[in-house]
Design an enzyme around this catalytic site. Structure first.
Site, mmCIF file in Angstrom:
data_model
loop_
_atom_site.group_PDB
_atom_site.id
_atom_site.type_symbol
_atom_site.label_atom_id
_atom_site.label_comp_id
_atom_site.label_asym_id
_atom_site.label_seq_id
_atom_site.Cartn_x
_atom_site.Cartn_y
_atom_site.Cartn_z
ATOM 1 N N GLU A 425 -25.131 -5.065 -7.798
ATOM 2 C CA GLU A 425 -24.092 -6.009 -7.389
ATOM 3 C C GLU A 425 -24.143 -6.224 -5.876
ATOM 4 O O GLU A 425 -23.986 -5.287 -5.104
ATOM 5 C CB GLU A 425 -22.729 -5.428 -7.786
ATOM 6 C CG GLU A 425 -21.544 -6.141 -7.191
ATOM 7 C CD GLU A 425 -20.224 -5.412 -7.512
ATOM 8 O OE1 GLU A 425 -20.249 -4.369 -8.197
ATOM 9 O OE2 GLU A 425 -19.177 -5.907 -7.074
ATOM 10 N N ASP A 498 -20.137 -1.608 -8.271
ATOM 11 C CA ASP A 498 -19.114 -0.804 -7.613
ATOM 12 C C ASP A 498 -18.198 -0.169 -8.656
ATOM 13 O O ASP A 498 -17.985 -0.726 -9.723
ATOM 14 C CB ASP A 498 -18.249 -1.685 -6.692
ATOM 15 C CG ASP A 498 -19.041 -2.179 -5.493
ATOM 16 O OD1 ASP A 498 -20.115 -1.607 -5.227
ATOM 17 O OD2 ASP A 498 -18.585 -3.142 -4.838
ATOM 18 N N ASP A 500 -15.162 -0.187 -9.144
ATOM 19 C CA ASP A 500 -13.817 -0.775 -9.086
ATOM 20 C C ASP A 500 -13.687 -1.854 -10.163
ATOM 21 O O ASP A 500 -14.608 -2.050 -10.956
ATOM 22 C CB ASP A 500 -13.525 -1.342 -7.691
ATOM 23 C CG ASP A 500 -14.523 -2.429 -7.306
ATOM 24 O OD1 ASP A 500 -15.313 -2.862 -8.178
ATOM 25 O OD2 ASP A 500 -14.525 -2.852 -6.143
ATOM 26 N N ASP A 502 -13.641 -5.117 -10.017
ATOM 27 C CA ASP A 502 -14.638 -6.188 -9.915
ATOM 28 C C ASP A 502 -15.986 -5.735 -10.449
ATOM 29 O O ASP A 502 -16.665 -6.465 -11.167
ATOM 30 C CB ASP A 502 -14.802 -6.617 -8.454
ATOM 31 C CG ASP A 502 -13.812 -7.708 -8.087
ATOM 32 O OD1 ASP A 502 -13.130 -8.211 -9.017
ATOM 33 O OD2 ASP A 502 -13.718 -8.036 -6.888
#
Ligand code: 0RA
Length: 635
Positions: A425, A498, A500, A502
């Protein structure tokens, strides 16, 4: 009990339960979370068999606070009599002899097959202890086993006027890597069983936390409710779910179907309540009948002109949610995962029933028929246009070309079985990964933010997205019907995002794409999820990493608070320097990778549909519910 006559076929009965404890994977697939959950499925399946035979209305599953599992049913109860030639009770045989379960019960449909059907004795062998209670003849009977061995004979212990069986067991921590049972997975299974067995009452009671949680499932609409559920986050193009059922000598068929305005098919087939993920004769009978009936109808009504070519099977299934559930006496399960129905009589039966009943439906419901036909004609036109466009560019198309994407930092190694590709990403994390990697066998493909949302677009649009093209070209396999596993350039495709929300979303997008267009890649076990750490702790000269909140709190307990610890919380991959990224996430010697499997295509479809579909509300709810649980897709 006359069926217990000894025959050569039953030789396996002599095989001891040590064999099961020695090689558990041979019986339950694995000793990971999947195998663990199979234990519960196996016990539930036995109660479901009682329900299929018409004797059981209610099944309760308890997750108890000591980690054990209890399954209670109101069936006839396992027979308690002594069995001639065996010198013990039927209960004991069912619980200690391999494959003995099938010898009892006689006629009726059985769940036996697929991944389950290994028998209660296998559950017993792989449990630290197991207790059975049988309620029969107004009496209660109990017996206890430890690691498969009876530690007491079956004892009568009081009176009761109800019937049934209760099995309580503790999965053996010597066998299973992890003994935590995920209640969402059990819930999913119970819900599926409730859909497939109209009116059957299934309850999950989770008593492991302070507050008890109860989940109850009972669907009086059966598979009609199942289809409504599949379409719950979509927009159906006709209101009523099409439903029919038919009974033949040794087979019973139920079909429910409804089209939505999307482009994907969600067709699930079951045989004796086993999800036949690899399809089989019942599914091919259904597809053949659907294609033929829709074509006949469309031509007969003049929607399709004589010179126009036939509607393809694929077109007749665009946006179709359907459940095909067949119950038959002697199911033959074939295929790699034993989830493909092989009985040839099922094909002709399903094909004949679906042809007749679907034609009747179309004739009797001209409004619905018009909506369905016009949707399919649209699909055909779109596909024909896409095909022409594809053929035009085919020679220099990315699917055939060997030009790799510019952003790809390829590895030196030419042997796909040793090569891995990281789908990373963001460009900055991609940069770190390029510096961190071992260029001999690790390739890096940085991806821009959110890749195209694949559920909302038809294939031609998806294939024209740059990020998707880069993935396809780098992997070298092609997609859909052009997919070819043997041309995969890497045997590990590792999604690295990541830790998280997102990141979870981007990972879901990539997985959706793989799930929809490169399913064999997942089935081959080539797709992985990287596990970057959440925290870095430093004290004295020591560096430690924590990969979850739980690990973090354990680590904090472990290290002496006074020593002056520096804690770094990683909000994204970009915050790690290349060395840290290598140490924690990329180095095969130190990293943990999660292999992506399609354990349950329905669950995946549901998650993907919620995350990707048009409806905003369920998506938001889902993301909120799982915001902290970035590993939600891992099973
Ligand atoms: C063998 C024969 C009969 C029932 C069962 C087994 C049976 C097994 C399990 C396992 C969990 N729940 C169960 N319920 C029933 C038929 C007994 C009869 O004919 O009365």
């Amino acid at each position: 009990m006359k069926e217990l006559d000894y025959t050569a076929k039953d030789i396996t009965i002599l095989e001891g339960l040590e064999a099961v404890r020695k090689r558990p994977s041979m019986y339950i697939g694995s000793t990971g979370p999947r195998g663990l959950h199979h234990l519960i499925y196996e016990v539930i399946d036995n109660s479901i068999d009682e329900a299929l035979a018409g004797y059981c209305k209610k099944i309760e599953v308890y997750l108890l606070s000591d980690g054990s599992v209890r399954v209670v049913d109101d069936g006839r109860g396992i027979p308690v009599e002594n069995v001639p030639n065996y010198g013990c009770t039927a209960v004991e045989i069912v619980l200690t002899k391999l494959h003995a379960g099938a010898k009892f019960g006689g006629s009726g449909y059985k769940v036996a097959g697929g991944l389950h059907g290994v028998g209660l004795s296998v559950v017993n062998a792989l449990s630290e202890w197991l207790e059975v209670e049988v309620r029969r003849d107004n009496k209660k009977y109990r017996q206890r086993f430890e690691r498969g061995e009876p530690v007491s004979p079956l004892k009568e212990c009081g009176f009761i006027n109800s019937r049934g069986t209760t099995i309580t067991f503790l999965p053996d921590s010597l066998i299973f890597e992890e003994t935590h049972i995920n209640e969402e997975i059990v819930c999913q299974r119970l819900k599926e069983m409730a859909f497939l067995n109209k009116g059957l009452y299934l309850t999950l009671i989770d008593q492991r936390l302070k507050e008890e949680k109860r989940y109850e499932f009972c669907f009086n609409g059966g598979i009609i409710d199942f289809v409504k559920h599949l379409n719950a986050n979509k927009d159906p193009i006709h209101e009523k779910v099409i439903y029919f059922e038919s009974q033949a000598k040794d087979m019973h068929l139920e079909v429910a179907m409804q089209y939505n305005d999307g482009y994907l098919e969600s067709i699930y087939s079951f045989a004796n309540d086993i999800n036949t993920q690899e399809g089989g004769t019942h599914l091919s009978g259904f597809k053949a009948a659907l294609t033929r009936t829709i074509n006949d109808y469309t031509r007969a009504k003049g929607f399709l002109k004589e010179k126009e070519e036939n509607l393809s099977g694929e077109d007749t299934r665009e946006g179709l949610a359907a459940i095909i559930s067949i119950k038959l006496k002697n199911p033959q399960f074939e295929g790699q995962t034993k989830t493909k129905l092989g009985n040839t009589e099922a094909r002709s039966f399903v094909e004949a029933v679906v042809s007749t009943k679907l034609r009747e439906f179309l004739e009797e419901n001209p409004n619905e028929a018009r909506l369905i036909v016009s949707k399919i004609l649209n699909a055909t036109r779109a596909r024909q246009a896409a095909r022409k466009a594809r053929e035009l560019v085919r020679r220099k198309s990315f699917l055939e070309t060997t030009t790799l994407p510019g952003k790809l930092a390829d590895c030196a190694c030419q042997d796909p079985s040793k090569a891995e590709i990281f789908l990373v990403e963001g460009d900055s994390a991609g940069g770190s990964a390029k510096q961190a990697r071992d260029r001999h066998f690790q390739a890096i493909l940085p991806l821009k933010g959110k890749i195209l949302n694949v559920e909302k677009a038809r294939i031609n649009k998806i294939l024209s997205s740059q990020e998707i093209q880069a993935i396809i070209t780098a992997l070298g396999t092609g997609v859909n019907e052009d997919f070819n596993l043997s041309s995969a350039r890497y045997h590990k495709a590792i999604i690295m995002t990541d830790a998280d929300v997102d990141g979870a979303h981007i990972r879901a997008l990539i997985l959706t794409f793989f799930y929809r267009y490169m399913q064999p890649l997942i089935e081959a076990g080539f797709v992985y999820i990287a596990q970057p750490p959440l925290y870095r702790l430093q004290y004295d000269q020591t560096v430690r990493y924590a990969y979850s909140e739980k690990e973090m709190s354990e680590l904090l307990k472990e290290v002496d608070q006074k020593k002056g610890i520096t804690i770094q919380r990683y909000k994204g991959l970009g915050e790690m320097n290349p060395t840290q990224l290598w140490e924690t996430t990329m180095d095969p010697k130190r990293r943990t990778l999660l292999k992506v499997t399609i354990e349950d295509a329905i669950m995946a479809d549901e998650i993907f549909s919620i995350l990707m579909g048009d409806k905003v509300e369920p998506r938001r709810e889902f993301i909120q519910r799982h915001a902290k649980d970035v590993r939600f897709l891992d099973i």
